[in-house]
Design a protein around this motif. Sequence first.
Motif, mmCIF file in Angstrom:
data_model
loop_
_atom_site.group_PDB
_atom_site.id
_atom_site.type_symbol
_atom_site.label_atom_id
_atom_site.label_comp_id
_atom_site.label_asym_id
_atom_site.label_seq_id
_atom_site.Cartn_x
_atom_site.Cartn_y
_atom_site.Cartn_z
ATOM 1 N N GLN A 225 0.845 -1.191 0.000
ATOM 2 C CA GLN A 225 0.000 0.000 0.000
ATOM 3 C C GLN A 225 0.880 1.239 0.000
ATOM 4 O O GLN A 225 1.823 1.338 0.773
ATOM 5 C CB GLN A 225 -0.899 0.004 1.227
ATOM 6 N N ILE A 226 0.558 2.171 -0.856
ATOM 7 C CA ILE A 226 1.353 3.393 -0.973
ATOM 8 C C ILE A 226 0.768 4.465 -0.065
ATOM 9 O O ILE A 226 -0.438 4.691 -0.048
ATOM 10 C CB ILE A 226 1.378 3.870 -2.431
ATOM 11 N N GLN A 227 1.644 5.129 0.678
ATOM 12 C CA GLN A 227 1.236 6.229 1.543
ATOM 13 C C GLN A 227 2.114 7.439 1.307
ATOM 14 O O GLN A 227 3.299 7.310 1.022
ATOM 15 C CB GLN A 227 1.332 5.814 3.015
ATOM 16 N N LEU A 228 1.520 8.616 1.430
ATOM 17 C CA LEU A 228 2.258 9.878 1.371
ATOM 18 C C LEU A 228 2.203 10.506 2.751
ATOM 19 O O LEU A 228 1.108 10.680 3.313
ATOM 20 C CB LEU A 228 1.639 10.831 0.347
ATOM 21 N N ASN B 208 5.031 0.030 -2.134
ATOM 22 C CA ASN B 208 5.488 -0.596 -3.374
ATOM 23 C C ASN B 208 5.306 0.370 -4.531
ATOM 24 O O ASN B 208 4.357 0.292 -5.295
ATOM 25 C CB ASN B 208 4.712 -1.888 -3.628
ATOM 26 N N ILE B 209 6.274 1.274 -4.632
ATOM 27 C CA ILE B 209 6.193 2.345 -5.621
ATOM 28 C C ILE B 209 6.848 1.899 -6.918
ATOM 29 O O ILE B 209 7.960 1.385 -6.913
ATOM 30 C CB ILE B 209 6.890 3.609 -5.088
ATOM 31 N N GLY B 210 6.141 2.147 -8.021
ATOM 32 C CA GLY B 210 6.724 1.886 -9.331
ATOM 33 C C GLY B 210 7.516 3.108 -9.747
ATOM 34 O O GLY B 210 8.628 3.319 -9.314
ATOM 35 N N SER B 211 6.917 3.912 -10.559
ATOM 36 C CA SER B 211 7.559 5.173 -10.933
ATOM 37 C C SER B 211 6.603 6.331 -10.623
ATOM 38 O O SER B 211 5.394 6.193 -10.777
ATOM 39 C CB SER B 211 7.919 5.181 -12.423
ATOM 40 N N ILE B 212 7.191 7.411 -10.163
ATOM 41 C CA ILE B 212 6.393 8.584 -9.814
ATOM 42 C C ILE B 212 6.397 9.560 -10.993
ATOM 43 O O ILE B 212 7.470 9.971 -11.445
ATOM 44 C CB ILE B 212 6.925 9.279 -8.553
ATOM 45 N N ASN B 213 5.240 9.879 -11.483
ATOM 46 C CA ASN B 213 5.113 10.822 -12.590
ATOM 47 C C ASN B 213 5.182 12.238 -12.030
ATOM 48 O O ASN B 213 6.242 12.732 -11.717
ATOM 49 C CB ASN B 213 3.844 10.544 -13.376
ATOM 50 N N THR B 214 4.061 12.862 -11.825
ATOM 51 C CA THR B 214 4.077 14.219 -11.297
ATOM 52 C C THR B 214 4.025 14.221 -9.773
ATOM 53 O O THR B 214 3.473 13.320 -9.144
ATOM 54 C CB THR B 214 2.890 15.042 -11.817
ATOM 55 N N MET B 215 4.641 15.225 -9.186
ATOM 56 C CA MET B 215 4.530 15.527 -7.756
ATOM 57 C C MET B 215 3.982 16.942 -7.674
ATOM 58 O O MET B 215 4.435 17.830 -8.399
ATOM 59 C CB MET B 215 5.886 15.444 -7.070
ATOM 60 N N ALA B 216 3.026 17.144 -6.788
ATOM 61 C CA ALA B 216 2.382 18.455 -6.719
ATOM 62 C C ALA B 216 1.998 18.791 -5.279
ATOM 63 O O ALA B 216 1.952 17.917 -4.413
ATOM 64 C CB ALA B 216 1.136 18.479 -7.599
ATOM 65 N N ASN C 198 11.990 9.404 -3.202
ATOM 66 C CA ASN C 198 10.536 9.451 -3.445
ATOM 67 C C ASN C 198 9.884 10.576 -2.653
ATOM 68 O O ASN C 198 8.824 10.395 -2.036
ATOM 69 C CB ASN C 198 9.880 8.107 -3.098
ATOM 70 N N THR C 199 10.535 11.716 -2.667
ATOM 71 C CA THR C 199 10.111 12.833 -1.826
ATOM 72 C C THR C 199 9.991 14.120 -2.637
ATOM 73 O O THR C 199 10.813 14.367 -3.521
ATOM 74 C CB THR C 199 11.112 13.043 -0.684
ATOM 75 N N VAL D 20 1.248 11.291 -8.720
ATOM 76 C CA VAL D 20 0.694 10.346 -9.692
ATOM 77 C C VAL D 20 1.746 9.257 -9.883
ATOM 78 O O VAL D 20 2.873 9.545 -10.297
ATOM 79 C CB VAL D 20 0.355 11.026 -11.022
ATOM 80 N N ILE D 21 1.374 8.038 -9.529
ATOM 81 C CA ILE D 21 2.327 6.927 -9.496
ATOM 82 C C ILE D 21 1.864 5.831 -10.443
ATOM 83 O O ILE D 21 0.682 5.464 -10.448
ATOM 84 C CB ILE D 21 2.463 6.383 -8.063
ATOM 85 N N THR D 22 2.804 5.317 -11.211
ATOM 86 C CA THR D 22 2.492 4.246 -12.153
ATOM 87 C C THR D 22 3.030 2.926 -11.616
ATOM 88 O O THR D 22 4.231 2.772 -11.396
ATOM 89 C CB THR D 22 3.111 4.524 -13.528
ATOM 90 N N ARG D 23 2.127 1.999 -11.342
ATOM 91 C CA ARG D 23 2.501 0.632 -10.958
ATOM 92 C C ARG D 23 1.296 -0.234 -11.275
ATOM 93 O O ARG D 23 0.305 -0.173 -10.576
ATOM 94 C CB ARG D 23 2.886 0.542 -9.487
ATOM 95 N N PHE D 24 1.401 -1.012 -12.345
ATOM 96 C CA PHE D 24 0.268 -1.800 -12.825
ATOM 97 C C PHE D 24 -0.934 -0.886 -13.078
ATOM 98 O O PHE D 24 -2.086 -1.253 -12.847
ATOM 99 C CB PHE D 24 -0.116 -2.892 -11.825
#
Length: 118
Positions: free
Chosen positions: A1-4, A27-35, A76-77, A98-102
């Motif tokens: 589970q992903i948490q910020l 379980n982070i794949g790739s992070i697209n935008t951070m805002a 990842n910050t 916005v995170i891409t993983r599956f």
Amino acid sequence: QIQLVESGGGLVQAGGSLRLSCAASGNIGSINTMAWYRQASGKQRELVAIVSSGGTTNYADSVKGRFTISRDNAKNTSYLQMNSLKPEDTAVYYCNMVITRFGRYEYWGQGTQVTVSS
């Protein structure tokens, strides 16, 4: 589970500075935008700043020249450096990724209060 998880909010006098941080875990794949968004009492949530995976940044007109968004992909910050703060910057600040993983998914932090006194 992903948490910020956000940190760095607080009370500051007008003209002061604060730095917000937002760390993603799980379980982070790739992070697209951070805002970063903010929501003042009685108002709608608004976009403050955004940084793409390539490092391109955009800011709300109200914070241009005062706020700086950055990202550390290894950690990842994301960070929001806020200078020359004004009372009208008072709001709850939320980080967003916005995170891409599956698939491509949007995640939000819990919010951190920023209060600027005059």
